[in-house]
Design an enzyme around this catalytic site. Structure first.
Site, short mmCIF file in Angstrom:
data_model
loop_
_atom_site.label_atom_id
_atom_site.label_comp_id
_atom_site.label_asym_id
_atom_site.label_seq_id
_atom_site.Cartn_x
_atom_site.Cartn_y
_atom_site.Cartn_z
N LYS A 81 -2.56 0.80 -1.00
CA LYS A 81 -1.48 0.81 -0.01
C LYS A 81 -1.60 1.99 0.94
CE LYS A 81 1.70 -1.64 -2.97
NZ LYS A 81 1.94 -3.02 -2.56
N GLN B 206 4.98 2.69 -2.25
CA GLN B 206 5.19 2.60 -0.80
C GLN B 206 5.24 3.98 -0.16
OE1 GLN B 206 5.18 -0.15 1.00
NE2 GLN B 206 5.03 -1.48 -0.79
N HIS C 54 10.61 -2.94 -7.74
CA HIS C 54 9.54 -3.94 -7.80
C HIS C 54 9.42 -4.37 -9.26
CE1 HIS C 54 5.29 -5.27 -7.79
NE2 HIS C 54 5.36 -5.35 -6.47
N CYS D 166 8.04 -9.76 -5.09
CA CYS D 166 8.05 -9.20 -6.45
C CYS D 166 9.33 -8.41 -6.71
CB CYS D 166 6.85 -8.30 -6.71
SG CYS D 166 5.29 -9.15 -6.66
N ASP E 103 8.30 5.64 -8.68
CA ASP E 103 7.35 4.65 -8.19
C ASP E 103 7.05 5.02 -6.74
OD1 ASP E 103 6.12 2.52 -6.96
OD2 ASP E 103 7.42 0.99 -7.83
C1 LIG Z 1 7.38 -0.36 -4.63
C2 LIG Z 1 6.21 -0.96 -5.33
N1 LIG Z 1 6.01 -0.72 -6.63
C3 LIG Z 1 4.96 -1.22 -7.29
C4 LIG Z 1 4.02 -2.01 -6.68
C5 LIG Z 1 2.87 -2.54 -7.48
O1 LIG Z 1 1.68 -2.00 -7.04
P1 LIG Z 1 0.28 -2.56 -7.54
O2 LIG Z 1 0.36 -4.04 -7.40
O3 LIG Z 1 -0.71 -1.93 -6.64
O4 LIG Z 1 0.11 -2.15 -8.96
C6 LIG Z 1 4.18 -2.30 -5.33
C7 LIG Z 1 3.20 -3.16 -4.63
O5 LIG Z 1 3.45 -4.28 -4.30
C8 LIG Z 1 5.29 -1.76 -4.65
O6 LIG Z 1 5.48 -2.01 -3.34
#
Ligand SMILES: Cc1ncc(COP(=O)(O)O)c(C=O)c1O
Lengths: 414, 141
Positions: free
Chosen positions: A233, A210, A130, A371, A207
């Site tokens: 999430k 998910q 992401h 993203c 990370d």
């Molecule tokens: C794999 C992953 N990493 C990072 C993020 C970023 O999370 P947040 O927008 O809650 O900071 C997301 C969310 O879209 C994600 O799915």
């Protein structure tokens, strides 16, 4: 395989009643919420926790001798232990509250990264990150004269680990990889990656944005050095999440933001830092959302998680097989080990057009790049349509989705 | 020649027939599917307005002080939006285009159905059309 006959012991009808949003009727049609990878819905207990705090004991924490402040402080402090237990950290001092995954990655990049990454070093990410696990590292690389390297993936959307030994060379000083890819659904062999990195003494950030919502996470078993995730999430509120960091690393790291709460003593000559984790939590924290995140964690323990997980696997398999029957559909991300996320494209139809059509039918999906622009570039596509499930979704919803998708294809793919 | 305001009012009247977002969506798709495709020679990077989820190609020509737009997109919905904009802004003078307020977009209830990025896409299209008009304004002084 006769998937329609799959019957789990999981009472999805009952569990749906815990989520008020699921009975909404957008445009007068029953909501079908298949955008769970973007954010999950919230059970009533989480909403109540927010309302309760603001209605009955709103006060700043750790600052007041009065009744409300003590009650708020107790509720707030209890959540650190809940988060610890949820991901099985060794001590609650290893839990830092942040706004979410994005801030978590930025925190580690700005503290551990700034202190330890030097000119000529490399930081290793994967091809399916992401943006929030790419950009903070790029910014750090820019600042330090370091370089970003990428673990490649194959056409199924699986990481190719053949080159890992080479990538984990003497220059490599940090690894940041996603546990589960939001754009593809791939669950990565994160434990293997961590073990390989550790054999070269390279720390690893995972990370977990998910992963926490779909799998039970044990950071000690993974042996990761950092693990970051967002509450929103995993049934919790927006604006809150956590960084797990091994205590020995956190102790050595400089603070993140400066301000109140993160100091032991301040004078104009200089300041001494508070202890871990408070050193990383400047200012009044997000009290309400921390408390509601605690309610979300309690909720996870209130039902059979294994059965809920099975429900998601059933949804994934059922929907995947239904999509496979539609000739113009191509699924993007066909890894062997997948979370309940299905990204796909349709011949001759624009993803956004399809998403908008489904929206008119009350179906919420995400379209676009999710993203993860490098992933879309890898597959040579502008974007995908993504249906992502949570245990409260039903096979009937999948049927309705497939029926409407076929209509969209008829209208749009001409 | 009908004025921009007159055409806007006709579109508002057309959309008044639809009660639901579903009907409006279908109508815009229908208009989009009728839009004549742009010849390949015009689908250049110079003519491209890149949005988050779709791309638009837009070009303009001028004849006797009247501007005509041609456009295309990889999204049928966006083609429908462009077709509406072109209905309003094509065959008008540069001055009229530059001064157009385009209140119809809000009145037909389109903006509320657009996420930020898509509304930006629409704004980018309008901006580009007005920039063409400004260009032709200067050409004619
Ligand atoms: C794999 C992953 N990493 C990072 C993020 C970023 O999370 P947040 O927008 O809650 O900071 C997301 C969310 O879209 C994600 O799915």
């Amino acid at each position: 395989m006769e998937l329609t006959s799959v019957k789990s012991t999981f009472d999805v009808t009952a569990i749906r009643k815990d989520f008020p949003v699921l009975s909404e009727m957008p445009y007068g049609k029953p909501l079908v919420y298949f955008d769970n990878a973007a954010t999950s819905q919230k059970p009533q207990v989480v909403i109540d926790a927010l309302v309760n705090y603001y209605s009955h004991y709103n006060a700043n924490v750790h600052r007041g001798v009065h009744f409300l402040s003590q009650k708020a402080s107790d509720a707030f402090d209890a959540v650190r232990e809940k988060v610890r237990s949820f991901i099985n950290a060794a001590t609650e001092r290893e839990i830092i509250f942040v706004r979410g995954t994005t801030e978590g990655v930025n925190l580690v990049a700005a503290t551990y990264g700034r202190k330890n990454i030097q000119q000529g070093d490399t930081i290793l990410v994967s091809a399916m990150e992401h943006h929030s696990n790419i950009v903070p590292w790029q910014m750090l690389c820019e600042e330090k004269g370091a370089r970003l390297n990428v673990i490649p993936m194959n056409e199924k959307g699986e990481l190719v680990l053949d080159s890992l030994e080479d990538l984990l060379n003497d220059n490599c000083k940090f690894v940041a990889v996603t546990h589960t890819a939001n754009s593809l659904g791939t669950i990565n062999p994160i434990k293997e990656i961590i073990a390989k990195a550790h054999s070269k003494n390279i720390p690893v950030l995972v990370d977990g944005a998910q992963a926490v919502a779909h799998d039970e996470v044990d950071v000690q078993d993974l042996d990761c050095d950092f693990f970051v995730f967002s509450a929103h999430k995993m049934l919790g509120p927006t604006g809150i999440g956590a960084v797990y960091g091994k205590l020995s690393l956190l102790e050595e790291m400089p603070p993140y933001h400066g301000g109140g709460e993160m100091i032991k003593s301040v004078s104009f000559k200089g300041t001494t830092w508070n202890e871990v984790p408070y050193k990383f939590e400047a200012g009044t924290p997000n009290i309400a959302d921390v408390i509601a995140m605690g309610a979300a964690i309690d909720y996870w323990y209130s039902f059979d998680r294994a059965a809920a997980h099975q429900q998601e696997i059933d949804l994934l398999n059922y929907c995947t097989s239904k999509l496979a029957d539609i000739p113009s559909v191509r699924i993007i991300g066909t890894a062997k080990n997948k979370a309940a996320v299905i990204s796909f494209v349709i011949d001759k139809a624009n993803a956004m057009d399809v998403g908008m059509f489904l929206d008119t039918k009350g179906i919420a999906v995400r379209t676009g790049q999710h993203c993860a622009e490098p992933v879309m570039d890898w597959f040579g596509i502008p974007g995908t349509i993504r249906a992502s499930f949570m245990f409260y979704n039903t096979l009937e919803e999948v049927d309705y989705f497939i029926e409407q998708l076929k209509k969209a294809i008829q209208l749009l793919a001409v | 020649m009908r004025t921009i305001a007159e055409i806007e009012n006709e579109i508002i009247d057309d959309f008044a027939l639809f009660d639901t977002w579903e009907e409006k969506y279908q109508y815009i798709i229908e208009i989009g599917q009728k839009l004549k495709p742009l010849a390949a020679e015009f689908k250049t990077d110079d003519n491209k307005i890149k949005g988050c989820q779709s791309s638009v190609w837009l070009t303009a020509s001028e004849n006797n002080g009247i501007i005509e737009f041609s456009a295309d997109s990889d999204s049928v919905f966006v083609k429908g939006e462009i077709a509406l904009l072109m209905e309003v802004l094509s065959n008008q003078t540069p001055d009229a285009i530059v001064n157009a307020e385009l209140g119809f977009i809000d009145q037909i209830g389109l903006r509320s159905h657009m996420a930020q990025t898509r509304a930006n896409g629409l704004a980018a299209m309008i901006k580009q059309m007005k920039l063409y008009a400004v260009g032709f304004q200067h050409k004619n002084v």
